[in-house]
Design an enzyme around this catalytic site. Structure first.
Site, PDB file in Angstrom:
ATOM      1  N   LYS A 112       0.811  -1.212   0.000  1.00  0.00           N
ATOM      2  CA  LYS A 112       0.000   0.000   0.000  1.00  0.00           C
ATOM      3  C   LYS A 112       0.851   1.271   0.000  1.00  0.00           C
ATOM      4  O   LYS A 112       0.388   2.333  -0.396  1.00  0.00           O
ATOM      5  CB  LYS A 112      -0.976  -0.024   1.160  1.00  0.00           C
ATOM      6  CG  LYS A 112      -1.942  -1.204   1.009  1.00  0.00           C
ATOM      7  CD  LYS A 112      -3.143  -1.111   1.883  1.00  0.00           C
ATOM      8  CE  LYS A 112      -4.180  -2.157   1.516  1.00  0.00           C
ATOM      9  NZ  LYS A 112      -3.783  -3.536   1.854  1.00  0.00           N
TER      10      LYS A 112
HETATM   11  C1  PLP Z   1      -4.484  -4.615   1.428  1.00  0.00           C
HETATM   12  C2  PLP Z   1      -3.764  -5.899   1.378  1.00  0.00           C
HETATM   13  C3  PLP Z   1      -4.168  -6.932   0.533  1.00  0.00           C
HETATM   14  C4  PLP Z   1      -5.422  -6.841  -0.319  1.00  0.00           C
HETATM   15  O1  PLP Z   1      -5.309  -5.850  -1.304  1.00  0.00           O
HETATM   16  P1  PLP Z   1      -6.588  -5.325  -2.084  1.00  0.00           P
HETATM   17  O2  PLP Z   1      -6.102  -4.253  -2.983  1.00  0.00           O
HETATM   18  O3  PLP Z   1      -7.542  -4.834  -1.057  1.00  0.00           O
HETATM   19  O4  PLP Z   1      -7.155  -6.496  -2.814  1.00  0.00           O
HETATM   20  C5  PLP Z   1      -3.391  -8.072   0.485  1.00  0.00           C
HETATM   21  N1  PLP Z   1      -2.274  -8.202   1.236  1.00  0.00           N
HETATM   22  C6  PLP Z   1      -1.855  -7.230   2.065  1.00  0.00           C
HETATM   23  C7  PLP Z   1      -0.644  -7.450   2.881  1.00  0.00           C
HETATM   24  C8  PLP Z   1      -2.571  -6.044   2.155  1.00  0.00           C
HETATM   25  O5  PLP Z   1      -2.152  -5.073   2.962  1.00  0.00           O
END
Ligand code: PLP
Length: 462
Positions: A112
């Site tokens: 993210k």
């Molecule tokens: C947010 C997250 C996901 C899922 O991602 P999306 O974009 O919501 O599908 C998977 N793994 C980790 C470690 C995350 O932080």
């Protein structure tokens, strides 16, 4: 480039406005009116180029009306300078034809950071230009919150409120949200699940009076700017393993469908992506929907891959919008049906989705076994989300098509699950070693709109 809502009833906006608004006023999500195309020659020319330069070339056509080339280049430079790896998103090989894309070298050790760091820089440019103040409100299953806090802490003109489900995030995730001591950072522990947090967030955004009063802005994965930033690493990684000269597939550990949807944008821009494989844990609404055409909300079952513990997958609305040929009224109808538990995807739309996406679901024991097996076979220690991806990828690999699995978090973010699988606790990188010594700051809040609104009004530094 103009942005339209998936429900067809909100004002059409330029990029910067769509970014600062987050959720559209009709409850829908913003999507670009058209998708810019890259020719095979332009894709081939990304080979050997820095991550920042690829980011510039991919994002520029989407943001050109809102940010000058100089502003965009500077935002990208600042966004990724704090990453702990020169390649930003390095690829490691797991097996012949199977690669792991490490997306956890940013400041909060999850993918993210790629989007959030860039958004922070772009918000700052846009806000200071307009002399505007905003209140960022986010809901998190763990990693979005810390990424948003890292991206916006200490910035003038911004308060950042992050709602997370009390007791349902890992200790590292919680501490990353509760230890920053900047006055504009507010961590809120809600009594409920991530879906409750997300529902409250949507309610507050749909409360137009409150929204205007505090200048609400959203940076959840529904924010188009986040999806856009995530398109970049699909290009850098695919080119590293032979695109555009041969097709590539991706497996993506998925919750809110933001990361994998970015892959579909890369594909729509011309990247030869053969399959995008959705990997879910036991919270498998997406796997069920793609297999059966029935999108039915179940109960959230807490898992060892908590960042994917959701049942309502917000960004799936964008995939539906594309699958329904841009019919906002049809999407609005489905979302109305969702309020009473779910909907059936039309045959035509389901066929369209299946041309792009495959899916698989992984149990808790399979996740642990995959962490152990990956360590035994490659020496790599992976986080439980990445392990969900690796397991599903192995079920979908095809000869001659490289498979890239997205490693979404650093294993040290989920030490309990890793220890359970392989008997060792992965160490935090040195820059985070103090995390367990710092004091925590948070507010508990009921799962209630009125309680939340008064807390925000009281805590704002504006
Ligand atoms: C947010 C997250 C996901 C899922 O991602 P999306 O974009 O919501 O599908 C998977 N793994 C980790 C470690 C995350 O932080």
């Amino acid at each position: 480039m103009r942005y339209i809502s998936t429900r067809g009833q909100a004002p059409v906006l330029p990029f910067a406005e769509a970014m600062m608004t987050g959720l559209a006023r009709d409850g829908g999500l913003y999507v670009p009116e058209t998708i810019p195309q890259l020719s095979p020659a332009e894709i081939a020319a990304l080979e050997g180029v820095s991550f920042e330069e690829v980011a510039f070339r991919i994002t520029q056509p989407f943001v050109a009306e809102s940010f000058s080339e100089t502003e965009l280049r500077e935002a990208i430079r600042r966004a990724y300078q704090g990453f702990g790896h020169a390649a930003r998103a390095p690829l490691v090989q797991l097996a012949p034809g199977h690669f792991l894309l490490e997306l956890f070298h940013g400041p909060t050790l999850a993918f993210k950071d790629f989007a959030m760091q860039l958004i922070g820089q772009l918000f700052q440019i846009a806000l200071s230009r307009e002399g505007r103040r905003i209140t960022i409100l986010g809901a998190t299953s763990g990693d979005t919150g810390s990424a948003a806090i890292e991206a916006f802490r200490g910035l003038p003109n911004v308060d950042v409120f992050i709602l997370y489900p009390h007791g349902r995030v890992s200790e590292v995730q919680r501490r990353q949200m509760t230890t920053p001591d900047d006055a504009n950072v507010h961590a809120l522990a809600i009594d409920g699940t991530f879906d409750d947090a997300q529902a409250r967030l949507k309610d507050l955004f749909n409360d137009h009076a409150f929204r205007d009063q505090v200048g609400l802005a959203g940076v959840n994965s529904i924010n188009w700017a986040r999806v856009l930033a995530q398109v970049v690493y699909y290009f850098t990684s695919a080119v590293s393993v032979g695109a555009p000269h041969r097709p590539v597939s991706f497996t993506v550990p998925t919750g809110n469908f933001g990361d994998i949807f970015a892959g579909s944008i890369a594909r729509a821009m011309g990247l030869p992506v053969e399959r995008l494989v959705v990997a879910t844990n036991q919270n498998d609404i997406l796997d069920r929907a793609l297999r059966t055409g029935e999108y039915r909300v179940g109960r959230v079952e807490p898992s060892i891959s908590p960042s994917m513990d959701i049942q309502v997958s917000s960004n799936f609305e964008r995939a539906l919008f594309m699958a329904y040929g841009g019919d906002g009224a049809a999407v609005a109808q489905l979302m109305e049906e969702l309020k009473s538990g779910g909907f059936t995807i039309s045959q035509g739309a389901l066929q369209h989705l299946r041309e792009i996406y495959d899916s698989g679901r992984v149990s808790e024991s399979e996740t642990l076994a995959t962490i152990a097996r990956t360590r035994a076979e490659t020496g790599q220690v992976v986080c439980p989300h990445s392990a969900v991806g690796i397991k599903v990828a192995d079920e979908h690999r095809k000869p001659g098509v490289p498979m890239i699995t997205l490693a979404t978090a650093h294993p040290a973010k989920f030490p309990d699950a890793v220890e359970q699988a392989v008997g060792l606790r992965p160490a935090l990188p040195p820059h985070m070693a103090r995390l367990f010594d710092l004091p925590e700051r948070l507010s508990r809040v009921e799962n209630d709109n009125a309680a939340l609104k008064s807390l925000i009004l009281e805590r704002r530094t504006a």
